[in-house]
Write an enzyme that holds these catalytic residues in place. Structure first.
Site, PDB file in Angstrom:
ATOM      1  N   LYS A  48       0.677  -1.075   0.084  1.00 57.07           N
ATOM      2  CA  LYS A  48      -0.130  -0.088  -0.058  1.00 57.07           C
ATOM      3  C   LYS A  48       0.809   1.433   0.022  1.00 57.07           C
ATOM      4  O   LYS A  48       0.651   2.256  -0.768  1.00 57.07           O
ATOM      5  CB  LYS A  48      -0.819   0.144   1.126  1.00 57.07           C
ATOM      6  CG  LYS A  48      -1.749   1.202   1.241  1.00 57.07           C
ATOM      7  CD  LYS A  48      -2.437   1.424   2.636  1.00 57.07           C
ATOM      8  CE  LYS A  48      -1.360   2.016   3.635  1.00 57.07           C
ATOM      9  NZ  LYS A  48      -2.140   2.744   4.734  1.00 57.07           N
ATOM     10  N   ASN A  49       1.826   1.144   0.751  1.00 54.35           N
ATOM     11  CA  ASN A  49       2.592   2.558   0.918  1.00 54.35           C
ATOM     12  C   ASN A  49       3.805   2.710  -0.164  1.00 54.35           C
ATOM     13  O   ASN A  49       4.261   3.866  -0.246  1.00 54.35           O
ATOM     14  CB  ASN A  49       3.550   2.520   2.169  1.00 54.35           C
ATOM     15  CG  ASN A  49       2.768   2.557   3.715  1.00 54.35           C
ATOM     16  OD1 ASN A  49       1.511   2.853   3.372  1.00 54.35           O
ATOM     17  ND2 ASN A  49       3.154   2.091   4.728  1.00 54.35           N
TER      18      ASN A  49
ATOM     19  N   ARG B 146      -4.212   9.305   4.962  1.00 54.06           N
ATOM     20  CA  ARG B 146      -3.381  10.039   5.545  1.00 54.06           C
ATOM     21  C   ARG B 146      -2.260  10.429   4.538  1.00 54.06           C
ATOM     22  O   ARG B 146      -1.732  11.516   4.760  1.00 54.06           O
ATOM     23  CB  ARG B 146      -2.826   9.264   6.711  1.00 54.06           C
ATOM     24  CG  ARG B 146      -3.286   9.124   8.173  1.00 54.06           C
ATOM     25  CD  ARG B 146      -2.764   8.419   8.892  1.00 54.06           C
ATOM     26  NE  ARG B 146      -1.532   9.105   9.578  1.00 54.06           N
ATOM     27  CZ  ARG B 146      -1.721   9.991  10.441  1.00 54.06           C
ATOM     28  NH1 ARG B 146      -2.738  10.333  11.093  1.00 54.06           N
ATOM     29  NH2 ARG B 146      -0.529  10.446  10.847  1.00 54.06           N
TER      30      ARG B 146
ATOM     31  N   CYS C  94      -6.165   7.612   9.820  1.00 50.51           N
ATOM     32  CA  CYS C  94      -5.992   6.975  11.156  1.00 50.51           C
ATOM     33  C   CYS C  94      -5.571   7.966  11.939  1.00 50.51           C
ATOM     34  O   CYS C  94      -4.479   9.015  11.825  1.00 50.51           O
ATOM     35  CB  CYS C  94      -5.132   5.793  11.104  1.00 50.51           C
ATOM     36  SG  CYS C  94      -5.934   4.302  10.501  1.00 50.51           S
TER      37      CYS C  94
ATOM     38  N   ARG D   9       1.052  13.742  12.113  1.00 49.94           N
ATOM     39  CA  ARG D   9       1.976  13.493  10.956  1.00 49.94           C
ATOM     40  C   ARG D   9       2.080  15.075  10.209  1.00 49.94           C
ATOM     41  O   ARG D   9       1.561  15.357   9.237  1.00 49.94           O
ATOM     42  CB  ARG D   9       1.226  12.688   9.983  1.00 49.94           C
ATOM     43  CG  ARG D   9       2.302  12.282   8.722  1.00 49.94           C
ATOM     44  CD  ARG D   9       1.554  11.260   8.143  1.00 49.94           C
ATOM     45  NE  ARG D   9       1.533   9.950   8.651  1.00 49.94           N
ATOM     46  CZ  ARG D   9       1.197   8.587   8.225  1.00 49.94           C
ATOM     47  NH1 ARG D   9       1.149   8.575   7.000  1.00 49.94           N
ATOM     48  NH2 ARG D   9       1.195   7.601   8.908  1.00 49.94           N
ATOM     49  N   PRO D  10       3.131  15.830  11.060  1.00 45.93           N
ATOM     50  CA  PRO D  10       3.235  17.276  10.231  1.00 45.93           C
ATOM     51  C   PRO D  10       3.532  17.400   9.077  1.00 45.93           C
ATOM     52  O   PRO D  10       4.430  16.324   8.380  1.00 45.93           O
ATOM     53  CB  PRO D  10       4.275  17.840  11.454  1.00 45.93           C
ATOM     54  CG  PRO D  10       4.939  16.476  11.732  1.00 45.93           C
ATOM     55  CD  PRO D  10       4.175  15.345  11.744  1.00 45.93           C
TER      56      PRO D  10
ATOM     57  N   ASP E 166       5.178  19.995   7.869  1.00 47.06           N
ATOM     58  CA  ASP E 166       6.073  21.382   7.690  1.00 47.06           C
ATOM     59  C   ASP E 166       7.308  20.764   6.754  1.00 47.06           C
ATOM     60  O   ASP E 166       7.870  21.749   6.340  1.00 47.06           O
ATOM     61  CB  ASP E 166       6.566  21.723   9.209  1.00 47.06           C
ATOM     62  CG  ASP E 166       7.017  20.640   9.962  1.00 47.06           C
ATOM     63  OD1 ASP E 166       6.756  19.330   9.763  1.00 47.06           O
ATOM     64  OD2 ASP E 166       7.774  20.668  10.938  1.00 47.06           O
ATOM     65  N   LEU E 167       7.637  19.595   6.930  1.00 48.64           N
ATOM     66  CA  LEU E 167       8.899  19.199   6.099  1.00 48.64           C
ATOM     67  C   LEU E 167       8.624  19.349   4.515  1.00 48.64           C
ATOM     68  O   LEU E 167       9.294  19.898   3.857  1.00 48.64           O
ATOM     69  CB  LEU E 167       9.407  17.763   6.395  1.00 48.64           C
ATOM     70  CG  LEU E 167      10.198  17.681   7.619  1.00 48.64           C
ATOM     71  CD1 LEU E 167      10.399  16.202   7.929  1.00 48.64           C
ATOM     72  CD2 LEU E 167      11.063  18.534   7.839  1.00 48.64           C
TER      73      LEU E 167
ATOM     74  N   ASP F 232       4.993   0.522  12.041  1.00 48.20           N
ATOM     75  CA  ASP F 232       3.666  -0.283  11.482  1.00 48.20           C
ATOM     76  C   ASP F 232       3.842  -1.732  11.969  1.00 48.20           C
ATOM     77  O   ASP F 232       2.746  -2.090  11.851  1.00 48.20           O
ATOM     78  CB  ASP F 232       3.502  -0.137   9.979  1.00 48.20           C
ATOM     79  CG  ASP F 232       3.189   1.272   9.602  1.00 48.20           C
ATOM     80  OD1 ASP F 232       2.743   2.093  10.477  1.00 48.20           O
ATOM     81  OD2 ASP F 232       3.201   1.580   8.408  1.00 48.20           O
TER      82      ASP F 232
ATOM     83  N   ARG G  18      -8.108  -0.474   4.962  1.00 43.96           N
ATOM     84  CA  ARG G  18      -7.570   0.483   4.430  1.00 43.96           C
ATOM     85  C   ARG G  18      -6.136  -0.036   4.026  1.00 43.96           C
ATOM     86  O   ARG G  18      -5.311   0.446   3.010  1.00 43.96           O
ATOM     87  CB  ARG G  18      -7.120   1.689   5.282  1.00 43.96           C
ATOM     88  CG  ARG G  18      -8.022   2.773   5.821  1.00 43.96           C
ATOM     89  CD  ARG G  18      -7.818   3.806   6.702  1.00 43.96           C
ATOM     90  NE  ARG G  18      -6.756   4.232   6.082  1.00 43.96           N
ATOM     91  CZ  ARG G  18      -5.350   4.397   6.912  1.00 43.96           C
ATOM     92  NH1 ARG G  18      -5.464   3.800   8.139  1.00 43.96           N
ATOM     93  NH2 ARG G  18      -4.232   4.768   6.413  1.00 43.96           N
TER      94      ARG G  18
END
Length: 420
Positions: free
Chosen positions: A22-23, A92, A116, A121-122, A124-125, A306, A398
């Site tokens: 998935k990722n 996400r 989720c 999970r910022p 900003d990067l 995970d 998911r």
């Protein structure tokens, strides 16, 4: 809504083919929008997150078709650079569309992603990296408006944390930018390499993917490409744990053992026999698992966050005390309270969980709060005495394709029912 009903204490034995990652599939689908060509993506799992990504692609003007595990994306007629909040909140990783849209249009409008609630999970990067590449970004109440009037330009980007999502977004955008971009402290996950392989196949020039420094030469002239997504290493570790907690014997097919090496030590410490073939992995569990010592989640090639939840289920049934330290997300222990209701002895303080193994778990009514915690509850149900109900399985859908069918094929009793 659906729920899983599980009758435990059944030894799993058999084989299972591991789905596509998935990722990997999600950023590759997003990147297809940047090419302006037709991309054929094989081994693309049927998951609600994947369906959400396909809906976003259709919304922005792509033609998207699925035949079995193959998805065909044609992005020549892409016409929109905005993504509505409703679609963004479906998953996400929807921020992965920021790079492709800026690469195609020089602008993008989208909101903060959903999915989720496992912790912050910022983004900003992502924002600071695109600003370094020449974009101007306004963030008003979670709504991002990005523009780049003079186009993106190559730059040296130092990531303060090896963020997978930021590394992926930068690679996609930089492939269309003018000049050369260097990412320092880049994420090294296998999914990064898979995305780079896809982009390279489409015509991009990317060097060093999978290492700490990645170099991308811009102004790519894209062409159509056919790509096969790598196997899902997290799903593979989930079925390994299913064998472990049920004292089972399972053969995994379509698996890359090298990608799973960070979790191997935990299974071996627990007393499991793990044998790797060219594209297979055989797991044989002992009659009683042993303590796994201390597990610390870290960016790849460290222990993956995970896989933390499924290892806690193993620790809960092991002889002795184990310690788990979660270094990535701050809310990854939400499922621990449900395991405690099933008889587990777990003490959580901040990012540390101390797990004292018990001889058995007892079936109970449980609710999944996120994808990985939900799969952990299913594993606990497989190992528990009596009946376990797992609600909130939309989170599991998911990331796990046909979980109940795969487990049933190996001897488990697990049924999907309507949650009235």
């Amino acid at each position: 809504m659906d729920k899983f009903v599980i009758e435990g204490l059944r030894r799993l034995e058999g084989e299972v083919k591991i789905q596509g990652a998935k990722n990997s599939a999600l950023p590759i689908l997003a990147a297809a929008a940047a090419t302006g060509k037709t991309c054929i993506i094989h081994n693309c799992p049927r998951l609600s997150d994947i369906e959400a990504a396909m809906e976003i692609l259709r919304y922005i003007g792509c033609s998207v078709d699925r035949a079995g595990e193959t998805v065909i994306v044609s992005s020549a007629d892409i016409s929109r650079f905005d993504i509505p909040e409703g679609l963004m909140r479906e998953m996400r990783s929807s921020i992965a569309f920021l790079g492709p849209l800026i690469a195609r249009f020089g602008k993008a409008v989208l909101s903060s992603p959903g999915g989720c609630e496992i912790g912050m999970r910022p983004i900003d990067l992502h924002i600071s990296s695109f600003e370094t590449l020449g974009a101007e970004i306004e963030n008003v109440s979670g709504r991002l408006s990005c523009s780049c009037q003079n186009g993106l330009h190559g730059a040296k980007i130092m990531l303060s944390f090896p963020s997978v999502g930021a590394t992926e977004n930068i690679m996609v955008a930089a492939a269309s930018a003018k000049g050369t971009t260097t990412i320092i402290n880049a994420a090294r996950e296998p999914e990064i390499v898979d995305l780079a392989d896809f982009l390279i196949g489409c015509g991009a020039k990317i060097h060093g993917a999978g290492e700490g420094t990645v170099v991308i030469e811009g102004e790519t002239a894209y062409h159509s490409y056919e790509h096969t997504v790598i196997p899902d290493r997290i799903v593979a570790s989930t079925y390994m744990a299913a064998a472990a907690v049920t004292r089972g014997h399972v053969l995994l097919k379509n698996v890359n053992a090298d990608h799973i090496s960070p979790v191997m030590s935990a299974f071996k410490d627990a007393g499991c026999c793990v044998r790797a073939g060219r594209d297979t992995l055989e797991v044989t569990a002992p009659d009683r698992l042993q303590r796994i010592g201390t597990v610390r989640t870290m960016p790849y090639p460290g222990f993956p966050t995970d896989s933390q939840a499924i290892v806690m289920v193993m620790a809960a049934l092991a002889r002795g005390t184990s310690v788990i330290v979660e270094n990535i997300f701050e809310n990854r222990y939400k499922y621990a309270g449900e395991l405690i209701r099933m008889g587990a002895r777990i003490k959580v303080e901040n990012r540390v969980a101390i797990v004292e193994g018990v001889p058995k778990l007892i079936g109970a009514q449980t609710t999944a709060a996120d994808l990985r915690g939900g799969t952990a509850l299913v594993l606990a149900g497989l190992a528990a005495e009596g009946r376990t109900t797992v609600r909130g399985i939309q989170h599991i859908d998911r990331g796990c394709q046909r979980l109940e069918d795969c487990l049933t094929s190996m001897g488990a009793y697990i049924k999907r029912e309507k949650d009235l």
